[in-house]
Design an enzyme around this catalytic site. Structure first.
Site, PDB file in Angstrom:
ATOM      1  N   GLU B  92       0.918  -1.530   0.304  1.00  0.00           N
ATOM      2  CA  GLU B  92       0.181  -0.101  -0.398  1.00  0.00           C
ATOM      3  C   GLU B  92       0.755   0.568  -0.704  1.00  0.00           C
ATOM      4  O   GLU B  92       2.452   1.333   0.735  1.00  0.00           O
ATOM      5  CB  GLU B  92      -0.643  -0.261   1.204  1.00  0.00           C
ATOM      6  CG  GLU B  92      -1.245  -1.594   1.085  1.00  0.00           C
ATOM      7  CD  GLU B  92      -3.080  -0.700   2.501  1.00  0.00           C
ATOM      8  OE1 GLU B  92      -3.362  -1.601   2.337  1.00  0.00           O
ATOM      9  OE2 GLU B  92      -2.328  -0.982   3.156  1.00  0.00           O
ATOM     10  N   CYS B 105       3.396   8.699   0.867  1.00  0.00           N
ATOM     11  CA  CYS B 105       4.095   7.832   1.710  1.00  0.00           C
ATOM     12  C   CYS B 105       3.986   6.290   0.578  1.00  0.00           C
ATOM     13  O   CYS B 105       3.103   5.650   1.154  1.00  0.00           O
ATOM     14  CB  CYS B 105       3.247   7.272   3.350  1.00  0.00           C
ATOM     15  SG  CYS B 105       3.644   6.642   4.271  1.00  0.00           S
ATOM     16  N   CYS B 112       7.048  -6.877   7.045  1.00  0.00           N
ATOM     17  CA  CYS B 112       8.023  -6.394   8.109  1.00  0.00           C
ATOM     18  C   CYS B 112       8.789  -7.083   9.052  1.00  0.00           C
ATOM     19  O   CYS B 112       7.996  -8.138   9.320  1.00  0.00           O
ATOM     20  CB  CYS B 112       7.778  -5.027   8.874  1.00  0.00           C
ATOM     21  SG  CYS B 112       9.097  -4.239   9.541  1.00  0.00           S
TER      22      CYS B 112
HETATM   23  S1  SF4 Z   1       7.286  -3.304  12.540  1.00  0.00           S
HETATM   24 FE1  SF4 Z   1       8.004  -1.730  13.173  1.00  0.00          FE
HETATM   25  S2  SF4 Z   1      10.252  -0.799  11.365  1.00  0.00           S
HETATM   26 FE2  SF4 Z   1       7.975  -2.834  10.476  1.00  0.00          FE
HETATM   27  S3  SF4 Z   1       6.603  -1.334   9.048  1.00  0.00           S
HETATM   28 FE3  SF4 Z   1       6.287  -1.897  11.272  1.00  0.00          FE
HETATM   29  S4  SF4 Z   1       7.317   0.575  12.588  1.00  0.00           S
HETATM   30 FE4  SF4 Z   1       7.701  -0.178  10.955  1.00  0.00          FE
END
Ligand code: SF4
Ligand SMILES: Cc1cc2nc3c(=O)[nH]c(=O)nc-3n(C[C@H](O)[C@H](O)[C@H](O)COP(=O)(O)OP(=O)(O)OC[C@H]3O[C@@H](n4cnc5c(N)ncnc54)[C@H](O)[C@@H]3O)c2cc1C
Lengths: 221, 347
Positions: B92, B105, B112
């Site tokens: 996204e 953004c 992640c």
């Molecule tokens: S888990 Fe932490 S590093 Fe990963 S996208 Fe979310 S805020 Fe950012």
């Protein structure tokens, strides 16, 4: 590889390289410094390559540094690292990191090579009031199980997803946690391993009433 | 088998491509021009290349842009775009129009690995690193592309965990032969993966935004596992090695959690930690995610926190929340529903 400012590395000699299970090695290195159990080092085979991080998997009073790693077939470091011989030179940083797991009573939870810092803590005599839960796909992947069994007895639980054996719990560690009726919510929970395990286990623990501030995780990203 | 994408290649990579095809070296500059300045969507459009060159290129390559699959629009005008990657995964990007600036953004990874407690993206786990093509496609295929004034790498993923492709995309955005944007229009966020952050500081000129969320080690560990490895203290120590000049900005992102990190002690802790670093702090209202043990601080507390920091000389702002109703706000991006579960788990 670009040379950005980085931790200083020092040369150390390999003492031994032992194959523990398919694609999993334990290497012993000369120990040029003292460290705290639970810390990591940055390690590389060539001082100009970008180092990778490894938990130290040996006790603080041992004469060597132990590194437990699994080989990522397409990885940059681990395939050649798996071939090192006694006398070869590797480059490591000073130890660092804060996954020291000091608070007890505690439940320690690991998958795969995420057991490494807990091995160090147990070998360092720091596992006084803890239970250690380890999840793996096959029984040979419960690294150092004899030593851990010896030291921790019934506080050492192995969860195997594909095989069964004596003193091995069949099934997933996450299923066990989901079905547990008496998880101590005041315990500290220390989690170590891949990101998905940490996320899944943390979600279960929180749903079971463990306050988030009792959960500390080291992720092998 | 789909062809290799040209979009997302740096000038030196394009040179390699044309040389391999036996085309003159200057063709690479022409291609870069078509891709990054004239926004050609097919090789056929590159009309100052010889017909033979276009044919040869088309046999091996395509431009490789993919329009968004869908979008949602917030009552406040924020738009959240869903893009499909070449590996059939989803990311996204959030478009945030304002009076005098329009910011996009963008995501740097599908999912992640970093597992921050307060983040929706964390919950979907990690699926893959985006290529420079997939990073830039979010900009290039945006319907509002030509209105953009700023890009922030604050969407899904930790940019420093995909540093190679992030740096490549930044090179293309800022190079003369690329979009030729000023690096001051770009802000890249990180939770502080120190070695890659050092590379970013040394190899790019873009602004840096560090997600801090607590000045205290024990507390930050509970919110962000990275604190076990690279503590905020070490991150700040690393920053002190560099001269950021007058134009380049370091900011600290600070999501405010009720009763957790919003006390006067935290103001003190921040002042101590950031002592002497030229920076600004952005306070962010927490958007509770489902089943989260954390709650957002109220605005009054945030204002007090801001005023205390400002009085001590740190420029501190409260970031306006955007797109909450469509889950486009900070920390809410997720394509978890679209992720196929890995069955090869060892736990
Ligand atoms: S888990 Fe932490 S590093 Fe990963 S996208 Fe979310 S805020 Fe950012
Ligand atoms: C704090 C910490 C502690 C750690 N401790 C340990 C430990 O004790 N034991 C241990 O075994 N590991 C540990 N790790 C993981 C370790 O640091 C390495 O990541 C791991 O050993 C792989 O290194 P590598 O160089 O072989 O693979 P890498 O080259 O880093 O690649 C990692 C994976 O990504 C894939 N990959 C590589 N490049 C690409 C690309 N361009 N696109 C897509 N995929 C790609 C590879 O196939 C591979 O599977 C730890 C990590 C952290 C952060």
């Amino acid at each position: 590889m670009n040379q950005h400012k980085r931790k200083e590395l020092q040369a150390v000699k390999v003492i031994s390289n032992q194959l523990l299970a398919t694609n999993v090695h334990h290497i012993k290195l000369e120990k040029p410094f003292s460290f705290q159990a639970g810390q990591v080092v940055a390690l590389t085979m060539h001082p100009t390559d970008e180092p990778r991080l490894y938990s130290i998997a040996s006790g603080t009073s041992q004469a060597y540094l132990g590194i437990l790693f699994d080989v990522k077939p397409d990885g940059e470091l681990t395939p050649p690292l798996s071939k090192v011989k006694p006398g070869d030179t590797l480059y490591i940083s000073a130890p660092f990191g804060k996954f020291l797991c000091k608070e007890q009573p505690a439940t320690w939870i690991a998958t795969g090579t995420g057991i490494a810092p807990f091995i160090s803590l147990v070998e360092s005599g720091l596992a006084n009031n803890i239970a250690l839960l380890h999840g793996a796909r096959t029984i040979d992947k419960f690294y150092f199980q004899d030593e851990l069994q010896d030291k921790l007895g019934e506080n050492y639980l192995r969860f195997c997803t594909t095989e069964s054996g004596p003193q091995i719990m069949e099934g997933r560690l996450t299923n066990y946690l989901e079905n547990a009726t008496n998880l101590p919510t005041n315990n500290k929970y220390y989690l170590c391993g891949g990101s998905q395990m940490v996320i899944d286990v943390r979600e279960i623990l929180i749903a079971k009433g463990v306050p988030y501030d009792n959960i500390i995780a080291e992720i092998y990203f | 088998m789909s062809k290799e994408a040209l979009y997302g290649k740096t000038l030196s990579e394009l040179k390699v491509c044309v040389t391999e095809l036996g085309l003159p070296a200057f063709t690479s500059k022409q291609i870069a021009d078509w891709l990054y300045k004239k926004h050609a969507t097919s090789i056929e459009d590159m009309t100052n290349l010889s017909k033979k060159a276009r044919l040869q290129l088309s046999e091996n390559y395509e431009v490789g842009l993919t329009p968004p699959q869908s979008f949602q629009e917030s009552v406040d005008g924020t738009k959240k775009y869903l893009f499909q990657t070449h590996s059939q995964q989803f990311i996204e990007a959030a478009y945030l129009p304002e009076e005098n600036r329009n910011t996009l953004c963008i995501s740097s990874q599908v999912g992640c690995k970093m597992g921050c407690l307060f983040c929706m993206t964390a919950r979907q786990g990690f699926q893959k690193n985006l290529s420079s093509n997939e990073i830039l496609n979010q900009i290039a295929s945006l319907p509002e592309r030509d209105t953009l004034t700023n890009v922030v790498y604050m969407g899904m993923g930790e940019p420093m965990d995909n540093i190679e492709n992030v740096l490549k995309s930044l090179e293309i955005i800022t190079a003369d032969w690329g979009y030729s944007w000023s690096p001051r229009r770009i802000n890249v966020s990180t939770i502080g993966v120190v070695p890659a952050m050092r590379r970013f500081i040394e190899e790019s000129e873009a602004h840096l935004a560090i997600s801090l969320h607590s000045p205290f080690n024990e507390e930050r560990k509970q919110l962000m596992p990275i604190e076990n490895v690279y503590t905020a203290e070490k991150v700040i120590e690393a920053l002190r090695d560099y001269d950021f000049g007058r134009q380049r900005r370091i900011s600290f992102e600070y999501i405010m959690f009720k009763g957790v990190n919003d006390s006067p002690q935290h103001v003190k802790g921040l002042l101590q930690l950031l002592n002497g670093i030229k920076c600004r702090i952005n306070l962010i209202h927490f958007h509770p995610i489902p089943d989260s043990p954390l709650k957002g601080s109220d605005y009054k507390t945030m204002e007090m926190f801001r005023d205390k920091l400002s009085q001590k000389g740190i420029t501190t702002t409260i970031r306006k929340s955007r797109g909450e109703d469509i889950y486009a706000a900070c920390g809410l991006l997720s394509t978890k529903k679209l992720v196929q579960k890995d069955t090869e788990q060892d736990y």
